[in-house]
Design a protein around this motif. Structure first.
Motif, PDB file in Angstrom:
ATOM      1  N   TRP A  18       0.820  -1.218   0.000  1.00  0.00           N
ATOM      2  CA  TRP A  18       0.000   0.000   0.000  1.00  0.00           C
ATOM      3  C   TRP A  18       0.851   1.265   0.000  1.00  0.00           C
ATOM      4  O   TRP A  18       0.391   2.320  -0.444  1.00  0.00           O
ATOM      5  CB  TRP A  18      -0.977  -0.024   1.163  1.00  0.00           C
ATOM      6  CG  TRP A  18      -1.989  -1.116   0.989  1.00  0.00           C
ATOM      7  CD1 TRP A  18      -2.118  -2.258   1.723  1.00  0.00           C
ATOM      8  CD2 TRP A  18      -3.005  -1.189  -0.025  1.00  0.00           C
ATOM      9  NE1 TRP A  18      -3.139  -3.038   1.236  1.00  0.00           N
ATOM     10  CE2 TRP A  18      -3.704  -2.410   0.164  1.00  0.00           C
ATOM     11  CE3 TRP A  18      -3.382  -0.357  -1.080  1.00  0.00           C
ATOM     12  CZ2 TRP A  18      -4.758  -2.804  -0.654  1.00  0.00           C
ATOM     13  CZ3 TRP A  18      -4.445  -0.752  -1.904  1.00  0.00           C
ATOM     14  CH2 TRP A  18      -5.113  -1.958  -1.685  1.00  0.00           C
ATOM     15  N   ALA A  21       1.216   1.850  -3.619  1.00  0.00           N
ATOM     16  CA  ALA A  21      -0.036   2.399  -4.165  1.00  0.00           C
ATOM     17  C   ALA A  21      -0.194   3.870  -3.801  1.00  0.00           C
ATOM     18  O   ALA A  21      -0.725   4.667  -4.587  1.00  0.00           O
ATOM     19  CB  ALA A  21      -1.219   1.594  -3.643  1.00  0.00           C
ATOM     20  N   ASP A  24       0.851   6.992  -6.017  1.00  0.00           N
ATOM     21  CA  ASP A  24       0.019   7.526  -7.095  1.00  0.00           C
ATOM     22  C   ASP A  24      -0.862   8.690  -6.640  1.00  0.00           C
ATOM     23  O   ASP A  24      -1.598   9.269  -7.455  1.00  0.00           O
ATOM     24  CB  ASP A  24      -0.883   6.427  -7.666  1.00  0.00           C
ATOM     25  CG  ASP A  24      -0.105   5.437  -8.519  1.00  0.00           C
ATOM     26  OD1 ASP A  24       0.961   5.821  -9.051  1.00  0.00           O
ATOM     27  OD2 ASP A  24      -0.551   4.284  -8.652  1.00  0.00           O
ATOM     28  N   GLN A 268      -6.968   3.657  -2.026  1.00  0.00           N
ATOM     29  CA  GLN A 268      -7.676   2.432  -2.402  1.00  0.00           C
ATOM     30  C   GLN A 268      -8.399   2.594  -3.739  1.00  0.00           C
ATOM     31  O   GLN A 268      -8.324   1.717  -4.610  1.00  0.00           O
ATOM     32  CB  GLN A 268      -8.682   2.058  -1.320  1.00  0.00           C
ATOM     33  CG  GLN A 268      -9.540   0.854  -1.627  1.00  0.00           C
ATOM     34  CD  GLN A 268      -8.744  -0.420  -1.735  1.00  0.00           C
ATOM     35  OE1 GLN A 268      -8.536  -0.941  -2.829  1.00  0.00           O
ATOM     36  NE2 GLN A 268      -8.276  -0.928  -0.598  1.00  0.00           N
ATOM     37  N   TRP A 271      -6.139   2.762  -6.822  1.00  0.00           N
ATOM     38  CA  TRP A 271      -5.595   1.429  -7.096  1.00  0.00           C
ATOM     39  C   TRP A 271      -6.679   0.523  -7.680  1.00  0.00           C
ATOM     40  O   TRP A 271      -6.431  -0.230  -8.627  1.00  0.00           O
ATOM     41  CB  TRP A 271      -5.045   0.833  -5.793  1.00  0.00           C
ATOM     42  CG  TRP A 271      -4.397  -0.501  -5.995  1.00  0.00           C
ATOM     43  CD1 TRP A 271      -3.080  -0.748  -6.251  1.00  0.00           C
ATOM     44  CD2 TRP A 271      -5.051  -1.778  -5.986  1.00  0.00           C
ATOM     45  NE1 TRP A 271      -2.873  -2.098  -6.411  1.00  0.00           N
ATOM     46  CE2 TRP A 271      -4.058  -2.757  -6.249  1.00  0.00           C
ATOM     47  CE3 TRP A 271      -6.355  -2.195  -5.780  1.00  0.00           C
ATOM     48  CZ2 TRP A 271      -4.342  -4.132  -6.317  1.00  0.00           C
ATOM     49  CZ3 TRP A 271      -6.648  -3.557  -5.849  1.00  0.00           C
ATOM     50  CH2 TRP A 271      -5.649  -4.504  -6.114  1.00  0.00           C
ATOM     51  N   HIS A 275      -6.604  -1.655 -11.175  1.00  0.00           N
ATOM     52  CA  HIS A 275      -6.343  -3.093 -11.093  1.00  0.00           C
ATOM     53  C   HIS A 275      -7.609  -3.947 -11.160  1.00  0.00           C
ATOM     54  O   HIS A 275      -7.644  -4.954 -11.873  1.00  0.00           O
ATOM     55  CB  HIS A 275      -5.558  -3.398  -9.818  1.00  0.00           C
ATOM     56  CG  HIS A 275      -4.160  -2.883  -9.854  1.00  0.00           C
ATOM     57  ND1 HIS A 275      -3.845  -1.575  -9.503  1.00  0.00           N
ATOM     58  CD2 HIS A 275      -2.991  -3.468 -10.226  1.00  0.00           C
ATOM     59  CE1 HIS A 275      -2.541  -1.395  -9.646  1.00  0.00           C
ATOM     60  NE2 HIS A 275      -2.003  -2.512 -10.077  1.00  0.00           N
TER      61      HIS A 275
END
Length: 668
Positions: A18, A21, A24, A268, A271, A275
């Motif tokens: 995380w 992640a 970003d 979250q 991501w 994904h």
């Protein structure tokens, strides 16, 4: 890289996973710590993501894309079939409107930490209002437009908003809903008087203002004071500061204010868009939901805009003006991913059973359809996969989780997508350590090792800590948060769903735990029976519930809707006529009973099948099984405030009453 490998990475080193992640996200102050597990430093259950980070969600949704040279990219497409209007906004245009709204709200006295209720339909101004609140650090609570006064009053009382922002009205295909009348009644019932009541007036609907109320457009123009534009600096927010609260009735029927934080939510959702959905900046994402629900928050507003996508804001119904409206939107706007409810697709299939309204070779951009809200029957999935030749991917998650718990991930370009299996929710998404618990011992069932085998039916739960984006508390009710979600199974978050896991780790969600029935010692999944019934060629959709039985404890009964309804005989409110069908009702009833007996066992045989015009549903498409169960058991119930059409209950009550009277007479 595939979904299992990603999940293993997140499980082995969540801080590294995380933390990567989080790169970003544009931080005001980048976090030096990803996960703080110091339980003694945090309120139970005791963890915090990105504890020292600072950011602003609105700046990540809008400003950064303009700053990075993408201001001309379309941010939002509004398509309203009920207002017969469309509108496009670029990221640059959205930034201007958000700045204007934030400036107006700030000048009117809105401050960081204030609560704001937003009561609007699916219009661009609703998105602007959400982003303006996020820019200022105010906590927005969006309430579904058209919510009844009593339920809206409960939310006003619990939220205690400083401001209320509303539209004057909403529109549906055959009626206009006066929001102002509903809101004024709710405010009076709540006993609270918000500091400001600001209303956006659409080109139609009521136009009156009462003392203490103001016009959204007039206030913006007044505070601009002749300037072409203004800029409001985004408020620095701690990662753990609340972004919004969203009420859910949950399994108790009592509204609970789910809190979502700025930092973990941003990490979250960005991501997840990349994904789970396989989206790339500039792609077009169409979530056919409502901003009053969590799907709207996560996947109409914040997820797509955080990711630099174009999001479609749809005001309408899936079968209005016809069952081809979704396909028209996909074709016209070049949609890459459609996200909708199984009930919406079943409604489309019912109105267009042969798929004649699906344009052939005219939707080349559409890569995936994702489904949310209810367990999806394989028949519906196969119906559209065969006609569209693209994957349909189920998703399992909740308002509380904020993002997807299990699915067959589409994955970014160059990585291996997970192949979906009809009727199966999918593999756990990275970050979610999902287990199936034995309700008696509270311990996880071992995952089977034999291909094709599954665990016994058990309670689905997630090991803590929960991943970024999951709710850290309930609004002003942390004791209720712990009691509702963590008390029953210590060390786990209780999803309150029953399910199984196969040897591959795939999750099948069978029912809410209170929808399982126990027939003569057999624990039965109503979802499994619904899947069998929905596979009959005459059935469009169905619901199975358990009713009390003196001998067996509970027995299942079924409510089924035929695929075709005679167009010359529409259902009138309160009608008790059974749905028209090409076949004979009794023949289908017997066939369904035999089908369930053959595929599940004689102990699962229905005592009765009711054929109805429509199932009772919430506006988000969930079937009201608890209400059906209460009607069948002769129990008192309250009409749920989220019901789409309460006339449906009149037909069902009448059919059940007549059946019970006939049963009683036959025993005389």
């Amino acid at each position: 890289m595939d979904q299992k490998q990603l999940h293993q990475q997140a499980a082995q080193d969540p801080e590294a996973f995380w933390g990567a992640a989080a790169k970003d996200i544009r931080w005001i102050r980048e976090p030096t710590q990803v996960l703080d597990r110091a339980a003694d430093q945090h309120t139970s259950p005791g963890w915090r993501w990105f504890p020292d980070g600072q950011l602003n969600t609105c700046a990540n949704c809008v400003d950064r894309h303009v700053d990075e040279g993408h201001g001309d990219r379309t941010a939002l497409i509004w398509d309203s079939t009920v207002a017969q209007a469309q509108r496009r906004m670029t990221y640059a245009q959205l930034l201007v409107e958000v700045n204007h709204a934030a400036h107006m709200l700030r000048e009117e006295g809105l401050r960081k930490g204030d609560a704001v209720i937003i009561y609007m339909p699916m219009i661009p101004e609703a998105v602007v209002a959400m982003l303006a609140c996020a820019r200022l650090g105010a906590v927005h609570s969006v309430v579904f437009g058209g919510f009844a006064p009593a339920e809206l009053a409960k939310r006003i009382t619990d939220c205690a908003p400083t401001f209320i922002i509303a539209a004057n009205c909403g529109r549906e295909p055959k009626r206009e809903i006066n929001y102002l009348a509903l809101l004024r009644t709710a405010i009076a019932q709540s006993g609270l008087t918000p500091k400001k009541k600001i209303y956006y007036f659409r080109p139609f609907g009521p136009t009156d203002l009462q003392p203490g109320e103001a016009s959204w457009d007039e206030l913006i123009q007044n505070h601009l004071a002749g300037r072409a534009s203004v800029t409001v600096a985004p408020e620095p927010m701690a990662a753990s500061d609340p972004l919004y609260l969203l009420y859910t009735s949950g399994s108790t029927g009592v509204p609970k204010g789910v809190v979502r934080e700025h930092g973990p939510n941003a990490v979250q959702l960005r991501w997840t868009m990349q994904h789970v959905f396989g989206m790339r900046p500039g792609d077009v994402f169409f979530a056919a939901s409502d901003i009053g629900w969590v799907v709207g928050h996560s996947f109409i507003v914040y997820g797509p805009l955080l990711s630099g996508l174009t999001t479609v804001l749809f005001e309408g119904k899936p079968t209005y003006p016809n069952a081809g409206v979704f396909w028209r939107i996909v074709r016209d706007y070049g949609v890459h991913t459609l996200y909708t409810a199984p009930t919406a697709l079943r409604a489309v299939k019912r109105e267009d059973p042969e798929g004649e309204l699906i344009p052939q070779n005219a939707m080349p951009t559409l890569r995936n359809i994702f489904l949310v809200g209810e367990r999806t029957d394989p028949d519906t999935i196969l119906h559209f996969q065969d006609r569209l030749q693209i994957p349909l991917r189920d998703t399992f998650w909740q308002t509380e989780t904020g993002s997807i718990v299990a699915s067959s991930m589409a994955m970014p370009a160059g990585q291996t997508a997970t192949t979906p299996i009809p009727g199966v929710a999918g593999l756990p998404v990275p970050g979610w350590d999902v287990v199936v618990l034995d309700e008696t011992t509270g311990q996880p069932y071992p995952r089977p090792t034999t291909p094709g085998a599954t665990t016994p039916v058990g309670n689905l739960a997630v090991r803590t800590p929960l991943p970024p984006g999951a709710f850290p508390t309930l609004w002003r009710n942390h004791a209720g948060y712990m009691a509702s979600y963590f008390k029953k199974f210590p060390g786990f978050y209780d999803l309150s769903d029953a399910g199984i896991m196969d040897a591959d780790g795939r999750i099948s969600v069978l029912a809410r735990t209170d929808d399982l029935i126990n027939t003569a010692g057999h624990r039965l999944s109503t979802g499994g029976m619904e899947e069998i019934v929905a596979g009959h060629p005459a059935i469009a959709e169905c619901a199975v519930v358990g009713i009390r039985d003196e001998l067996k404890g509970e027995v299942p009964i079924c409510f089924a809707v035929f695929k075709r309804v005679t167009p010359t005989a529409p259902t009138a409110p309160g009608s008790t006529a059974a749905a028209a069908t090409d076949g004979d009702e009794e023949a289908v009833r017997v066939a369904l009973q035999k089908k369930v007996r053959a595929e599940m066992g004689a102990f699962a045989c229905f005592t009765h099948v009711y054929f109805v015009h429509n199932l009772p549903k919430t506006r988000s498409g969930k079937v009201l099984r608890r209400t059906l169960r209460a009607i069948c058991n002769g129990q008192a119930y309250q009409i749920p405030p989220t019901i789409e059409d309460d006339h449906v209950l009149v037909e069902i009550e009448t059919l059940v009453r007549r059946h019970n009277q006939g049963q009683a007479a036959s025993k005389l």
